[in-house]
Design a protein around this motif. Structure first.
Motif, mmCIF file in Angstrom:
data_model
loop_
_atom_site.group_PDB
_atom_site.id
_atom_site.type_symbol
_atom_site.label_atom_id
_atom_site.label_comp_id
_atom_site.label_asym_id
_atom_site.label_seq_id
_atom_site.Cartn_x
_atom_site.Cartn_y
_atom_site.Cartn_z
ATOM 1 N N UNK A 1 5.928 -6.596 -28.678
ATOM 2 C CA UNK A 1 6.499 -5.828 -29.776
ATOM 3 C C UNK A 1 5.478 -5.789 -30.902
ATOM 4 N N UNK A 2 5.198 -4.600 -31.398
ATOM 5 C CA UNK A 2 4.277 -4.444 -32.508
ATOM 6 C C UNK A 2 5.082 -4.563 -33.799
ATOM 7 N N UNK A 3 5.064 -5.760 -34.390
ATOM 8 C CA UNK A 3 5.918 -6.071 -35.527
ATOM 9 C C UNK A 3 5.111 -6.064 -36.823
ATOM 10 N N UNK A 4 5.809 -6.219 -37.945
ATOM 11 C CA UNK A 4 5.137 -6.291 -39.244
ATOM 12 C C UNK A 4 4.123 -7.439 -39.237
ATOM 13 N N UNK B 1 -6.343 9.965 -30.711
ATOM 14 C CA UNK B 1 -4.933 10.013 -30.300
ATOM 15 C C UNK B 1 -4.452 8.634 -29.844
ATOM 16 N N UNK B 2 -5.369 7.691 -29.714
ATOM 17 C CA UNK B 2 -5.028 6.310 -29.344
ATOM 18 C C UNK B 2 -5.159 5.429 -30.578
ATOM 19 N N UNK B 3 -5.240 4.107 -30.395
ATOM 20 C CA UNK B 3 -5.288 3.168 -31.520
ATOM 21 C C UNK B 3 -6.370 2.121 -31.318
ATOM 22 N N UNK B 4 -6.898 1.659 -32.432
ATOM 23 C CA UNK B 4 -7.738 0.463 -32.448
ATOM 24 C C UNK B 4 -7.140 -0.506 -33.455
ATOM 25 N N UNK B 5 -7.519 -1.791 -33.338
ATOM 26 C CA UNK B 5 -6.880 -2.829 -34.146
ATOM 27 C C UNK B 5 -7.952 -3.684 -34.815
ATOM 28 N N UNK B 6 -7.978 -3.586 -36.150
ATOM 29 C CA UNK B 6 -8.977 -4.241 -36.977
ATOM 30 C C UNK B 6 -8.459 -5.598 -37.442
ATOM 31 N N UNK B 7 -9.278 -6.636 -37.304
ATOM 32 C CA UNK B 7 -8.860 -7.978 -37.716
ATOM 33 C C UNK B 7 -8.574 -8.021 -39.216
ATOM 34 N N UNK B 8 -7.510 -8.712 -39.583
ATOM 35 C CA UNK B 8 -7.120 -8.835 -40.994
ATOM 36 C C UNK B 8 -8.095 -9.711 -41.766
ATOM 37 N N UNK B 9 -8.472 -10.843 -41.186
ATOM 38 C CA UNK B 9 -9.332 -11.764 -41.934
ATOM 39 C C UNK B 9 -10.809 -11.669 -41.550
ATOM 40 N N UNK B 10 -11.137 -10.840 -40.553
ATOM 41 C CA UNK B 10 -12.522 -10.498 -40.225
ATOM 42 C C UNK B 10 -12.603 -8.985 -40.078
ATOM 43 N N UNK B 11 -12.525 -8.251 -41.191
ATOM 44 C CA UNK B 11 -12.377 -6.794 -41.110
ATOM 45 C C UNK B 11 -13.568 -6.056 -40.512
ATOM 46 N N UNK B 12 -14.674 -6.730 -40.275
ATOM 47 C CA UNK B 12 -15.788 -6.084 -39.580
ATOM 48 C C UNK B 12 -15.638 -6.175 -38.066
ATOM 49 N N UNK C 1 1.155 -2.122 -43.909
ATOM 50 C CA UNK C 1 0.034 -1.485 -43.243
ATOM 51 C C UNK C 1 -0.625 -2.321 -42.170
ATOM 52 N N UNK C 2 -0.082 -3.489 -41.877
ATOM 53 C CA UNK C 2 -0.643 -4.366 -40.857
ATOM 54 C C UNK C 2 0.418 -4.712 -39.819
ATOM 55 N N UNK C 3 -0.039 -5.123 -38.632
ATOM 56 C CA UNK C 3 0.864 -5.427 -37.530
ATOM 57 C C UNK C 3 0.462 -6.742 -36.873
ATOM 58 N N UNK C 4 1.411 -7.291 -36.111
ATOM 59 C CA UNK C 4 1.147 -8.437 -35.245
ATOM 60 C C UNK C 4 1.750 -8.144 -33.878
ATOM 61 N N UNK C 5 1.213 -8.774 -32.845
ATOM 62 C CA UNK C 5 1.644 -8.561 -31.475
ATOM 63 C C UNK C 5 2.554 -9.724 -31.059
ATOM 64 N N UNK D 1 -2.890 -11.152 -37.493
ATOM 65 C CA UNK D 1 -2.584 -9.908 -38.193
ATOM 66 C C UNK D 1 -3.736 -8.919 -38.047
ATOM 67 N N UNK D 2 -3.373 -7.650 -37.799
ATOM 68 C CA UNK D 2 -4.359 -6.612 -37.537
ATOM 69 C C UNK D 2 -3.940 -5.309 -38.209
ATOM 70 N N UNK D 3 -4.912 -4.486 -38.526
ATOM 71 C CA UNK D 3 -4.641 -3.158 -39.060
ATOM 72 C C UNK D 3 -4.755 -2.144 -37.932
ATOM 73 N N UNK D 4 -3.682 -1.413 -37.679
ATOM 74 C CA UNK D 4 -3.695 -0.383 -36.642
ATOM 75 C C UNK D 4 -4.314 0.885 -37.224
ATOM 76 N N UNK D 5 -5.416 1.340 -36.610
ATOM 77 C CA UNK D 5 -6.135 2.516 -37.094
ATOM 78 C C UNK D 5 -6.295 3.500 -35.937
#
Length: 476
Positions: free
Chosen positions: A377-380, A435-446, A387-391, A424-428
């Motif tokens: 489940x892609x939750x808050x 049309x798909x998604x990538x997931x950016x680390x919250x505490x390592x945004x690079x 703007x961020x999600x957790x798996x 925690x990740x940012x879905x971009x």
């Protein structure tokens, strides 16, 4: 413990006007909702921390998709008999629970006489972000203590401290039974030595005590407590550590101690009425709700009519109810309230493979079996719900994907800020397919979630291959 707390400004206004505690209660910020913290039973995941919310105190909604919100990773790695405490100024909250996991197969006799003498404690400033769990050995100094069950706490202005109280089974004066002990604390980290609080005559034990502070003008007592002592017995007092007067028990309305246990007391918002839940343990039916408009007699309790309440799909076991302000209710439901669908994550460049967990490691595989290993489940976001999600794992409730040394693992959420940030990740928009998604680390945004030799990790992304490896299609 269901102690109503007051804002500093409201308290200062009332005290300056010479108003008593009942007037302070009326002047406090309005409560508009309720939060229940509880466990569900002796199943594999039942002895963990669950939450439910309500706007009226009668109809309840399970939070976090009816899954655990917090898991104990300390002590016996199971928790029961929760209570929730608000500080006098409303700036902190604590969850206290029994350190016990019956689902491990240890049995009740061992749990009672050779069990943990510790409590499990979480701390929060907002009811959403919690500390890692810690243990406090409150009963270890009691000679031959066998356990420390059903912890509760109440702020006692006379002591300038919280009174933490619980049941311990131990031999005393030749009688081995459950008695209520207490200790004082100001921070839920250091505690005074345990002292006897309640002892019933003869061989009669006592467990499951809960104290409610009430305005003086209702029922004639400043404090009312309910305990399991062969009945559900009510007592009243003008001070937490003072003398208590017996009010009565539920046998007066046809509910004996052989039928019910684990009382929860709470105040209904906006009206002069109180709620009581009792666990119908003998029949395995869960909680039965009652209410009263006057606590000076146990005969005033009335069982709610069937259909006038709904406790939600989860079976609720011994817990605690906290009255919430509108802002607190909004925070809790924003984080845990939305029902989220079950999803899978398909690799963009290996479309026959899906993200899955295997022995707590995360990888992409074809033909995943069991299928639930690839369901999430892609939750808050645990660290940031804007703007961020957790798996969240579907078949391992309370477990989330997190990075550790840049590798992705499935782990039990303990409430710690470090875990929350790592999970925690940012879905971009997809880095190789928008049309798909990538997931950016919250505490390592690079860094982004990507697969490397089919194993998932977080890495910087620079090449086209990197971007493809870091792109996933969210599907059902």
């Amino acid at each position: 413990m269901k102690l109503k707390k007051f804002g500093r400004a409201a308290m200062a206004t009332c005290l300056a006007a010479g108003m008593g505690i009942g007037s302070i209660a009326q002047a406090a910020d309005a409560y508009t909702g309720y939060l229940l913290v509880h466990f569900t039973g002796e199943s594999a995941d039942g002895e963990q921390t669950y939450l439910a919310s309500s706007t009226d105190g009668y109809h309840w909604t399970d939070l976090n998709n009816s899954q655990p919100v917090l898991r104990s990773t300390v002590g016996e790695q199971g928790v029961r008999d929760h209570s929730i405490v608000r500080s006098p100024d409303g700036s902190k909250f604590w969850i206290l629970a029994t350190d016990l996991r019956i689902a491990s197969g240890k049995g009740w006799s061992v749990a009672q006489h050779s069990g943990s003498t510790k409590l499990v404690i979480w701390e929060s400033t907002d009811l959403v972000h919690w500390s890692a769990p810690r243990v406090a050995d409150v009963a270890g100094s009691i000679p031959s203590a066998g356990c420390a069950w059903a912890p509760e706490a109440i702020w006692d202005a006379a002591s300038n401290a919280y009174i933490v109280y619980w049941a311990t089974i131990s031999p005393l004066n030749g009688i081995d039974k459950a008695r209520i002990y207490y200790a004082k604390t100001t921070d839920f980290r250091t505690f005074t030595p345990a002292q006897m609080y309640i002892d019933r005559p003869g061989t009669q034990g006592i467990i499951d005590t809960q104290i409610l502070e009430i305005p003086n003008s209702y029922g004639g007592f400043k404090y009312v407590r309910a305990s399991g002592d062969g009945q559900i017995t009510f007592e009243g007092s003008q001070s937490v550590l003072g003398n208590w007067t017996t009010i009565g028990d539920l046998s007066q309305i046809g509910l004996s101690g052989s039928q019910v246990e684990g009382p929860i007391l709470y105040k209904f918002n906006g009206v002069i009425e109180w709620g009581l839940w009792v666990d119908q343990y003998a029949d395995g039916k869960g909680y039965l709700p009652l209410k009263s408009a006057n606590l000076n007699s146990a005969q005033n309790w009335q069982v709610l009519a069937s259909g006038s309440y709904n406790l939600g799909p989860n079976r609720k076991r011994h817990g605690g109810i906290l009255n919430l302000t509108a802002a607190e209710m909004q925070r809790v439901t924003a984080q845990w309230g939305a029902a989220t669908p079950i999803t899978r994550f398909q690799s963009a460049n290996f479309p026959d493979r899906y993200v899955r967990h295997s022995n707590y490691q995360i990888r992409i595989d074809p033909s995943v079996s069991p299928a639930a290993d690839a369901q999430f489940r892609l939750v808050k976001g645990l660290a940031n719900n804007s703007g961020y999600v957790s798996f969240a794992s579907v078949n391992f409730p309370g477990y989330y994907l997190r990075h550790s040394n840049y590798g992705l693992v499935l782990a039990a959420y303990d409430g710690s800020p470090q875990f929350a940030a790592d999970a925690t990740f940012k879905q971009v928009a997809g880095l190789s397919d928008t049309t798909a998604s990538s997931f950016q680390s919250y505490n390592f945004p690079d860094r982004y979630i990507r697969h490397n030799n089919y194993v998932l990790r977080i890495d910087p992304v620079s090449t086209q291959t990197d971007r493809s490896d870091a792109t996933f299609k969210v599907t059902n």
